[in-house]
Motif scaffolding. Structure first.
Motif, mmCIF file in Angstrom:
data_model
loop_
_atom_site.group_PDB
_atom_site.id
_atom_site.type_symbol
_atom_site.label_atom_id
_atom_site.label_comp_id
_atom_site.label_asym_id
_atom_site.label_seq_id
_atom_site.Cartn_x
_atom_site.Cartn_y
_atom_site.Cartn_z
ATOM 1 N N UNK A 192 -7.750 0.930 0.307
ATOM 2 C CA UNK A 192 -7.192 2.141 -0.274
ATOM 3 C C UNK A 192 -5.723 1.908 -0.603
ATOM 4 N N UNK A 193 -5.236 2.690 -1.573
ATOM 5 C CA UNK A 193 -3.812 2.663 -1.905
ATOM 6 C C UNK A 193 -3.230 4.037 -1.612
ATOM 7 N N UNK A 194 -2.049 4.064 -1.003
ATOM 8 C CA UNK A 194 -1.422 5.311 -0.582
ATOM 9 C C UNK A 194 -0.006 5.393 -1.161
ATOM 10 N N UNK A 195 0.271 6.479 -1.853
ATOM 11 C CA UNK A 195 1.641 6.705 -2.336
ATOM 12 C C UNK A 195 2.536 7.017 -1.146
ATOM 13 N N UNK A 196 3.666 6.308 -1.059
ATOM 14 C CA UNK A 196 4.552 6.523 0.086
ATOM 15 C C UNK A 196 5.165 7.916 0.081
ATOM 16 N N UNK A 197 5.376 8.490 -1.095
ATOM 17 C CA UNK A 197 5.989 9.822 -1.142
ATOM 18 C C UNK A 197 5.011 10.924 -0.741
ATOM 19 N N UNK A 198 3.757 10.580 -0.473
ATOM 20 C CA UNK A 198 2.781 11.566 -0.004
ATOM 21 C C UNK A 198 2.461 11.382 1.482
ATOM 22 N N UNK A 210 -6.195 -9.929 11.564
ATOM 23 C CA UNK A 210 -6.768 -10.015 10.211
ATOM 24 C C UNK A 210 -8.248 -10.375 10.253
ATOM 25 N N UNK A 211 -9.023 -9.656 9.461
ATOM 26 C CA UNK A 211 -10.470 -9.833 9.433
ATOM 27 C C UNK A 211 -10.913 -10.381 8.078
ATOM 28 N N UNK A 212 -11.938 -11.166 8.116
ATOM 29 C CA UNK A 212 -12.512 -11.694 6.888
ATOM 30 C C UNK A 212 -13.035 -10.544 6.030
ATOM 31 N N UNK A 213 -12.702 -10.583 4.765
ATOM 32 C CA UNK A 213 -13.129 -9.526 3.850
ATOM 33 C C UNK A 213 -12.172 -8.354 3.777
ATOM 34 N N UNK A 214 -11.072 -8.394 4.562
ATOM 35 C CA UNK A 214 -10.132 -7.278 4.592
ATOM 36 C C UNK A 214 -8.704 -7.720 4.272
ATOM 37 N N UNK A 215 -8.539 -8.879 3.659
ATOM 38 C CA UNK A 215 -7.210 -9.421 3.369
ATOM 39 C C UNK A 215 -6.739 -9.006 1.986
ATOM 40 N N UNK A 216 -5.496 -9.305 1.689
ATOM 41 C CA UNK A 216 -4.960 -9.001 0.366
ATOM 42 C C UNK A 216 -5.690 -9.801 -0.706
ATOM 43 N N UNK A 217 -6.049 -11.018 -0.392
ATOM 44 C CA UNK A 217 -6.809 -11.830 -1.352
ATOM 45 C C UNK A 217 -8.163 -11.179 -1.633
ATOM 46 N N UNK A 218 -8.789 -10.648 -0.587
ATOM 47 C CA UNK A 218 -10.075 -9.954 -0.787
ATOM 48 C C UNK A 218 -9.899 -8.715 -1.655
ATOM 49 N N UNK A 219 -8.768 -8.016 -1.463
ATOM 50 C CA UNK A 219 -8.485 -6.839 -2.285
ATOM 51 C C UNK A 219 -8.391 -7.224 -3.762
ATOM 52 N N UNK A 220 -7.630 -8.306 -4.049
ATOM 53 C CA UNK A 220 -7.504 -8.759 -5.433
ATOM 54 C C UNK A 220 -8.873 -9.133 -6.009
ATOM 55 N N UNK A 221 -9.670 -9.843 -5.210
ATOM 56 C CA UNK A 221 -10.994 -10.245 -5.691
ATOM 57 C C UNK A 221 -11.858 -9.026 -5.978
ATOM 58 N N UNK A 222 -11.764 -8.021 -5.122
ATOM 59 C CA UNK A 222 -12.532 -6.792 -5.315
ATOM 60 C C UNK A 222 -12.103 -6.079 -6.583
ATOM 61 N N UNK A 223 -10.777 -6.018 -6.809
ATOM 62 C CA UNK A 223 -10.274 -5.372 -8.029
ATOM 63 C C UNK A 223 -10.709 -6.128 -9.273
ATOM 64 N N UNK A 224 -10.731 -7.452 -9.195
ATOM 65 C CA UNK A 224 -11.167 -8.264 -10.342
ATOM 66 C C UNK A 224 -12.628 -8.015 -10.658
ATOM 67 N N UNK A 225 -13.458 -7.941 -9.623
ATOM 68 C CA UNK A 225 -14.882 -7.667 -9.848
ATOM 69 C C UNK A 225 -15.079 -6.305 -10.497
ATOM 70 N N UNK A 226 -14.343 -5.309 -10.037
ATOM 71 C CA UNK A 226 -14.483 -3.969 -10.598
ATOM 72 C C UNK A 226 -14.076 -3.933 -12.068
ATOM 73 N N UNK A 227 -13.013 -4.652 -12.404
ATOM 74 C CA UNK A 227 -12.515 -4.631 -13.792
ATOM 75 C C UNK A 227 -13.467 -5.313 -14.756
ATOM 76 N N UNK A 228 -14.363 -6.176 -14.222
ATOM 77 C CA UNK A 228 -15.293 -6.889 -15.089
ATOM 78 C C UNK A 228 -16.700 -6.292 -15.086
ATOM 79 N N UNK A 229 -16.882 -5.193 -14.365
ATOM 80 C CA UNK A 229 -18.187 -4.551 -14.379
ATOM 81 C C UNK A 229 -18.433 -3.888 -15.727
ATOM 82 N N UNK A 230 -19.650 -3.961 -16.243
ATOM 83 C CA UNK A 230 -19.938 -3.277 -17.522
ATOM 84 C C UNK A 230 -19.818 -1.767 -17.370
ATOM 85 N N UNK A 231 -19.307 -1.130 -18.405
ATOM 86 C CA UNK A 231 -19.110 0.322 -18.361
ATOM 87 C C UNK A 231 -20.241 1.031 -19.110
#
Length: 231
Positions: A192-198, A210-231
């Motif tokens: 999740x992303x949280x605005x600091x002003x909120x 740190x857990x496998x699948x919960x790192x910043x690298x995993x976040x980037x990979x997850x975002x990349x997969x989402x951006x390439x999903x067909x709409x």
């Protein structure tokens, strides 16, 4: 403070031919006198002309200059502009670090490059959104993401509804006027992303491993997969 930064600071403190004691250096650098003695011995061994002894003080012979850094003009502009932006829009510690970085950049550059740095016509001004509380929060989130400290927060979403979360912070993003924290939300078991002003309140909630699948690298990979999903 990294050791390389500490050695640079010692040279800066000793410039100008002023006698400085190890005790004073230790206080300024927030280390022990033994650490100062060891650092000075290493500097002397590397050719820095420092004279003196323990219990008396140290002085650096006049004429010594830190070797100039070989930055291109574009690199100088980028460094100065970036430091000014962080000084205006970063956390309190970040802003202080940016100010010190600008001083160091000017100190180590040769005359021509220094003139170019001083001529950079890029400025950033602090707006009302950058309150002292927000600056402190930025520093806290950055430190927590570096040291793996869970954060317990009260968060308000876009509609104003509040929720209590425990987050494993992974990093910070800056979106022009808004800072966000990306992390692993234990309540949602997802990124999740949280605005600091909120964020209404924030407190430390203990160290996380740190857990496998919960790192910043995993976040980037997850975002990349989402951006390439067909709409």
């Amino acid at each position: 403070m990294r050791r390389a930064d500490r050695l640079f600071q010692i040279v800066q403190y000793l410039r100008g031919g002023r006698l400085t004691t190890a005790a004073r250096l230790a206080q300024q650098l927030e280390v022990t006198k033994r650490t100062v003695y060891r650092d000075i011995a290493d500097l002397i061994g590397s050719g820095v002309p420092i004279e003196g002894e323990a219990g008396v003080g140290y002085v650096m012979r006049a004429g010594y200059e830190v070797p100039p850094l070989m930055f291109t003009e574009d690199e100088i502009v980028a460094l100065v502009a970036g430091a000014k932006l962080i000084r205006a829009w970063g956390g309190a510690n970040m802003a202080a670090g940016a100010e010190e970085a600008l001083i160091k950049i000017a100190a180590v550059l040769p005359d021509g490059a220094r003139a170019r740095a001083e001529a950079v016509k890029i400025n950033a001004f602090t707006m009302s959104e950058m309150t002292d509380d927000l600056r402190e929060m930025i520093d806290r989130v950055e430190a927590a993401s570096e040291t793996n400290i869970r954060l317990e927060i009260d968060y308000a979403d876009e509609s104003g509804a509040t929720s209590h979360r425990v987050v494993r912070p992974l990093g910070l993003w800056f979106w022009g006027k808004t800072w966000t924290m990306v992390g692993w939300c234990e309540k949602r078991a997802d990124f999740r992303m949280f605005r600091l002003d909120r964020i209404a309140q924030m407190k430390d909630a203990g160290v996380f491993k740190p857990q496998r699948g919960q790192s910043l690298r995993d976040f980037y990979a997850d975002e990349t997969r989402r951006s390439h999903r067909p709409k």
